[in-house]
Design a protein around this motif. Structure first.
Motif, PDB file in Angstrom:
ATOM      1  N   MET A   1       8.795  -3.635  -7.896  1.00 39.93           N
ATOM      2  CA  MET A   1       8.453  -4.751  -7.041  1.00 39.93           C
ATOM      3  C   MET A   1       6.935  -4.790  -6.842  1.00 39.93           C
ATOM      4  SD  MET A   1       9.608  -5.272  -3.116  1.00 39.93           S
ATOM      5  CE  MET A   1       8.383  -5.789  -1.969  1.00 39.93           C
ATOM      6  N   LYS A   2       6.357  -5.950  -7.001  1.00 40.64           N
ATOM      7  CA  LYS A   2       4.930  -6.128  -6.779  1.00 40.64           C
ATOM      8  C   LYS A   2       4.709  -6.619  -5.352  1.00 40.64           C
ATOM      9  CE  LYS A   2       0.986  -7.378  -9.358  1.00 40.64           C
ATOM     10  NZ  LYS A   2       0.544  -7.766 -10.662  1.00 40.64           N
ATOM     11  N   ILE A   3       3.897  -5.899  -4.613  1.00 38.00           N
ATOM     12  CA  ILE A   3       3.621  -6.203  -3.217  1.00 38.00           C
ATOM     13  C   ILE A   3       2.432  -7.153  -3.137  1.00 38.00           C
ATOM     14  CG2 ILE A   3       2.939  -5.216  -1.000  1.00 38.00           C
ATOM     15  CD1 ILE A   3       4.178  -2.551  -2.011  1.00 38.00           C
ATOM     16  N   LYS A   4       2.559  -8.177  -2.301  1.00 39.09           N
ATOM     17  CA  LYS A   4       1.455  -9.107  -2.073  1.00 39.09           C
ATOM     18  C   LYS A   4       0.770  -8.731  -0.762  1.00 39.09           C
ATOM     19  CE  LYS A   4       2.055 -13.427  -3.275  1.00 39.09           C
ATOM     20  NZ  LYS A   4       2.616 -14.801  -3.351  1.00 39.09           N
ATOM     21  N   LEU A   5      -0.462  -8.233  -0.878  1.00 34.53           N
ATOM     22  CA  LEU A   5      -1.232  -7.784   0.272  1.00 34.53           C
ATOM     23  C   LEU A   5      -2.238  -8.846   0.685  1.00 34.53           C
ATOM     24  CD1 LEU A   5      -2.298  -4.274  -1.042  1.00 34.53           C
ATOM     25  CD2 LEU A   5      -0.522  -4.720   0.619  1.00 34.53           C
ATOM     26  N   LEU A   6      -2.251  -9.180   1.940  1.00 29.76           N
ATOM     27  CA  LEU A   6      -3.299 -10.026   2.498  1.00 29.76           C
ATOM     28  C   LEU A   6      -4.192  -9.096   3.305  1.00 29.76           C
ATOM     29  CD1 LEU A   6      -4.639 -12.710   3.070  1.00 29.76           C
ATOM     30  CD2 LEU A   6      -2.971 -13.087   4.907  1.00 29.76           C
ATOM     31  N   ILE A   7      -5.453  -9.002   2.910  1.00 35.80           N
ATOM     32  CA  ILE A   7      -6.378  -8.073   3.552  1.00 35.80           C
ATOM     33  C   ILE A   7      -7.435  -8.856   4.322  1.00 35.80           C
ATOM     34  CG2 ILE A   7      -8.027  -6.202   3.196  1.00 35.80           C
ATOM     35  CD1 ILE A   7      -6.534  -5.533   0.581  1.00 35.80           C
ATOM     36  N   LEU A   8      -7.482  -8.626   5.633  1.00 35.86           N
ATOM     37  CA  LEU A   8      -8.506  -9.205   6.510  1.00 35.86           C
ATOM     38  C   LEU A   8      -9.558  -8.139   6.724  1.00 35.86           C
ATOM     39  CD1 LEU A   8      -6.564 -11.504   7.270  1.00 35.86           C
ATOM     40  CD2 LEU A   8      -7.049 -10.985   9.640  1.00 35.86           C
ATOM     41  N   GLU A   9     -10.617  -8.228   5.970  1.00 38.55           N
ATOM     42  CA  GLU A   9     -11.607  -7.147   6.004  1.00 38.55           C
ATOM     43  C   GLU A   9     -12.823  -7.576   5.213  1.00 38.55           C
ATOM     44  OE1 GLU A   9     -13.291  -4.577   7.231  1.00 38.55           O
ATOM     45  OE2 GLU A   9     -11.503  -3.326   7.323  1.00 38.55           O
ATOM     46  N   ASP A  10     -13.956  -6.937   5.478  1.00 41.41           N
ATOM     47  CA  ASP A  10     -15.104  -7.229   4.638  1.00 41.41           C
ATOM     48  C   ASP A  10     -14.846  -6.647   3.250  1.00 41.41           C
ATOM     49  OD1 ASP A  10     -16.525  -4.577   4.238  1.00 41.41           O
ATOM     50  OD2 ASP A  10     -16.533  -4.665   6.432  1.00 41.41           O
ATOM     51  N   ILE A  11     -15.505  -7.186   2.267  1.00 37.49           N
ATOM     52  CA  ILE A  11     -15.189  -6.888   0.873  1.00 37.49           C
ATOM     53  C   ILE A  11     -15.349  -5.409   0.519  1.00 37.49           C
ATOM     54  CG2 ILE A  11     -17.456  -7.450  -0.098  1.00 37.49           C
ATOM     55  CD1 ILE A  11     -14.078  -8.483  -1.598  1.00 37.49           C
ATOM     56  N   LYS A  12     -16.335  -4.716   1.070  1.00 40.38           N
ATOM     57  CA  LYS A  12     -16.556  -3.303   0.733  1.00 40.38           C
ATOM     58  C   LYS A  12     -15.389  -2.426   1.181  1.00 40.38           C
ATOM     59  CE  LYS A  12     -21.545  -3.461   0.531  1.00 40.38           C
ATOM     60  NZ  LYS A  12     -22.798  -2.985   1.065  1.00 40.38           N
ATOM     61  N   ASP A  49       3.425 -10.157   1.556  1.00 37.87           N
ATOM     62  CA  ASP A  49       4.495  -9.260   1.995  1.00 37.87           C
ATOM     63  C   ASP A  49       4.031  -8.411   3.169  1.00 37.87           C
ATOM     64  OD1 ASP A  49       6.414  -9.897  -0.078  1.00 37.87           O
ATOM     65  OD2 ASP A  49       5.046  -8.880  -1.456  1.00 37.87           O
ATOM     66  N   ILE A  50       2.716  -8.219   3.266  1.00 37.18           N
ATOM     67  CA  ILE A  50       2.145  -7.391   4.323  1.00 37.18           C
ATOM     68  C   ILE A  50       0.703  -7.824   4.555  1.00 37.18           C
ATOM     69  CG2 ILE A  50       1.417  -5.560   2.720  1.00 37.18           C
ATOM     70  CD1 ILE A  50       2.361  -3.579   5.047  1.00 37.18           C
ATOM     71  N   ILE A  51       0.240  -7.608   5.789  1.00 37.08           N
ATOM     72  CA  ILE A  51      -1.131  -7.928   6.165  1.00 37.08           C
ATOM     73  C   ILE A  51      -1.802  -6.643   6.625  1.00 37.08           C
ATOM     74  CG2 ILE A  51      -2.608  -9.224   7.756  1.00 37.08           C
ATOM     75  CD1 ILE A  51      -0.151 -11.221   7.959  1.00 37.08           C
ATOM     76  N   ILE A  52      -3.001  -6.409   6.104  1.00 37.03           N
ATOM     77  CA  ILE A  52      -3.807  -5.263   6.524  1.00 37.03           C
ATOM     78  C   ILE A  52      -5.090  -5.834   7.106  1.00 37.03           C
ATOM     79  CG2 ILE A  52      -4.970  -3.154   5.783  1.00 37.03           C
ATOM     80  CD1 ILE A  52      -3.048  -3.143   3.352  1.00 37.03           C
ATOM     81  N   SER A  53      -5.396  -5.467   8.337  1.00 39.13           N
ATOM     82  CA  SER A  53      -6.522  -6.092   9.017  1.00 39.13           C
ATOM     83  C   SER A  53      -7.426  -5.084   9.710  1.00 39.13           C
ATOM     84  CB  SER A  53      -5.994  -7.059  10.084  1.00 39.13           C
ATOM     85  OG  SER A  53      -7.049  -7.628  10.821  1.00 39.13           O
TER      86      SER A  53
END
Length: 127
Positions: A1-12, A49-53
């Motif tokens: 399964m491929k997880i779709k991550l939405l990342i709220l963060e600066d690029i570095k 699928d998940i949010i990382i912030s």
């Protein structure tokens, strides 16, 4: 399964997170956003699928992101990444809807937290 991550963060920091996840052979696609408009659009079009912030971005905070998520009606696990977390702050963030948190100096725990949060959300959705 491929997880779709939405990342709220600066690029570095987002790149560091992705490197950590790749190191653990997590199969994922990531979209990095840095402001409220990009975040709101991503919820509608990227369908994560998940949010990382991060806890605070220059233009808005995780609390705003959690409220947008709640108002969208979507059930998506949300992981908070932060430099330091007092115990009271952890309890408050979980009450607000955060599934888990990761300290930036322990970023190597992120892959396990991602997997655990997705499983927890899946189980809760069936109840």
């Amino acid at each position: 399964m491929k997880i779709k991550l939405l990342i709220l963060e600066d690029i570095k920091v987002a790149e560091l997170m992705q490197t950590c996840l790749k190191h653990e052979h997590l199969n994922f696609t990531a979209l990095v956003v840095e402001n409220e408009e990009e975040y709101t659009n991503a919820l509608l079009t990227f369908l994560p699928d998940i949010i990382i912030s991060d806890h605070t971005l220059p233009s808005f905070t995780y609390q705003v992101a959690i409220n947008i998520l709640k108002n969208s009606g979507k059930r998506i696990p949300f992981i908070l990444v932060t430099a330091a977390v007092p115990e009271q702050y952890v309890a408050q963030s979980i009450h607000e809807g955060v599934y888990d948190y990761v300290l930036k100096d322990k970023i190597d725990t992120l892959p396990a937290r991602v997997i655990d949060s997705i499983k927890k959300c899946s189980v809760e959705s069936r109840i």
